[in-house]
Design an enzyme around this catalytic site. Structure first.
Site, mmCIF file in Angstrom:
data_model
loop_
_atom_site.group_PDB
_atom_site.id
_atom_site.type_symbol
_atom_site.label_atom_id
_atom_site.label_comp_id
_atom_site.label_asym_id
_atom_site.label_seq_id
_atom_site.Cartn_x
_atom_site.Cartn_y
_atom_site.Cartn_z
ATOM 1 N N ARG A 54 -10.772 -43.505 -4.544
ATOM 2 C CA ARG A 54 -10.053 -43.225 -5.790
ATOM 3 C C ARG A 54 -8.665 -43.853 -5.754
ATOM 4 O O ARG A 54 -7.982 -43.791 -4.730
ATOM 5 C CB ARG A 54 -9.947 -41.712 -6.015
ATOM 6 C CG ARG A 54 -11.272 -41.040 -6.343
ATOM 7 C CD ARG A 54 -11.094 -39.554 -6.553
ATOM 8 N NE ARG A 54 -10.658 -38.882 -5.343
ATOM 9 C CZ ARG A 54 -10.469 -37.559 -5.257
ATOM 10 N NH1 ARG A 54 -10.642 -36.793 -6.334
ATOM 11 N NH2 ARG A 54 -10.091 -37.012 -4.113
ATOM 12 N N ASP A 56 -4.759 -44.348 -7.671
ATOM 13 C CA ASP A 56 -3.790 -43.648 -8.511
ATOM 14 C C ASP A 56 -3.423 -44.478 -9.737
ATOM 15 O O ASP A 56 -3.803 -45.646 -9.858
ATOM 16 C CB ASP A 56 -2.521 -43.361 -7.710
ATOM 17 C CG ASP A 56 -2.751 -42.353 -6.598
ATOM 18 O OD1 ASP A 56 -3.595 -41.460 -6.774
ATOM 19 O OD2 ASP A 56 -2.074 -42.464 -5.552
ATOM 20 N N ARG A 201 0.996 -46.840 0.375
ATOM 21 C CA ARG A 201 2.290 -46.931 -0.292
ATOM 22 C C ARG A 201 3.406 -46.355 0.567
ATOM 23 O O ARG A 201 4.540 -46.868 0.569
ATOM 24 C CB ARG A 201 2.219 -46.239 -1.648
ATOM 25 C CG ARG A 201 1.319 -46.973 -2.652
ATOM 26 C CD ARG A 201 1.069 -46.137 -3.896
ATOM 27 N NE ARG A 201 2.298 -45.816 -4.585
ATOM 28 C CZ ARG A 201 2.361 -44.941 -5.599
ATOM 29 N NH1 ARG A 201 1.267 -44.311 -6.009
ATOM 30 N NH2 ARG A 201 3.507 -44.703 -6.192
#
Length: 264
Positions: A54, A56, A201
């Site tokens: 998944r 973001d 990230r």
């Protein structure tokens, strides 16, 4: 009742700038919603997909992998071109393959790869807006690589997970983290068996501290050992992040997508 239809795997690419992430939500536009709507138009009935990883809001995909079960018979070309007929321009199905019932886009994957793009120049981007993270300060990519090397291997990556991460085990095997400069562009490639929420990230946000000369390379090893998210760098923006590909056992014979951005 045992399912009697066919399980399919799809490879898809998407520009995440216009989406509130992958996962289906009430209200915001998501990639899952658009894909399931298109597949339902091809199948003539609702289709629900499972995804390899998944993403973001704002995160892109070069070759995301999903699977679904179809009770109706359709050829590969129908799932590809038929779906693309109903998809918006920022999502495209690249390939479709019939797979055995034991295949699962998430749980069958043996590894995942991401790419992170940094536009490192003084002037703000126009063409690369929403597709690369802009950093105007000159970055020392060799120092970033030296720091990245200290993160390789199997570790507890709690210092690089989001506060809301739901993974029960924070241990991951980081197999590759390379930083390459091509002119004004820095290209980071990250591979692991799996990732924690915001892990890539947060890794990049930490390496940027080193690249700007604000921290030495050894600092990242201290952050890793601390297992404390508060000691790591800030979470890097989503616009530079791309889900590159997922790896699967050879028995499934899935296509290996090339990186259309850089031919890797």
């Amino acid at each position: 009742m045992e399912f009697s239809g066919q399980r399919w795997a799809l490879g898809i690419e998407y520009d995440g700038a216009g989406f509130s992430g992958w996962q289906l939500q009430a209200g915001p536009r998501t990639v899952q919603e658009e894909l399931e709507r298109a597949l339902a138009s091809v199948a003539g009935q609702p289709i629900r997909v499972s995804v390899a990883g998944r993403t973001d809001a704002g995160v892109h995909a070069v070759c995301q992998v999903v699977h679904f079960d179809s009770p109706v018979v359709r050829p590969e070309i129908a799932w590809v071109r038929g779906s693309n007929r109903f998809l918006p321009r920022d999502v495209s199905v690249l390939w479709a393959r019939a797979v055995p019932q034991d295949f699962h886009a998430r749980f069958s994957a043996t590894g995942r790869s991401y790419r992170y793009l940094i536009l490192n120049r003084r002037e703000r981007p126009a063409l690369a807006a929403n597709r690369a993270t802009w950093v105007p300060q000159l970055l020392d990519h060799l120092a970033m690589q030296g720091a990245a090397n200290r993160l390789l291997g199997t570790h507890d990556f709690s210092a690089f997970r989001a506060a809301g991460c739901q993974a029960k085990n924070p241990v991951r095997s980081l197999r590759r983290l390379t930083i390459e400069r091509r002119g004004d562009l820095l290209i980071a490639t990250v591979e692991a068996n799996a990732f924690l929420h915001h892990m890539v990230r947060n890794l990049m946000g930490t390496l940027l501290f080193v690249g700007r000369g604000e921290r030495p390379a050894d600092w990242v090893a201290e952050v890793l050992a601390s297992r404390d998210r508060r000691l790591a760098g800030t979470t890097a923006p989503a616009d530079g992040l791309y889900f590159l590909r997922a790896a699967y056992p050879d028995e499934y014979a899935l296509p290996v997508c090339s990186d259309v951005l850089f031919g890797a």
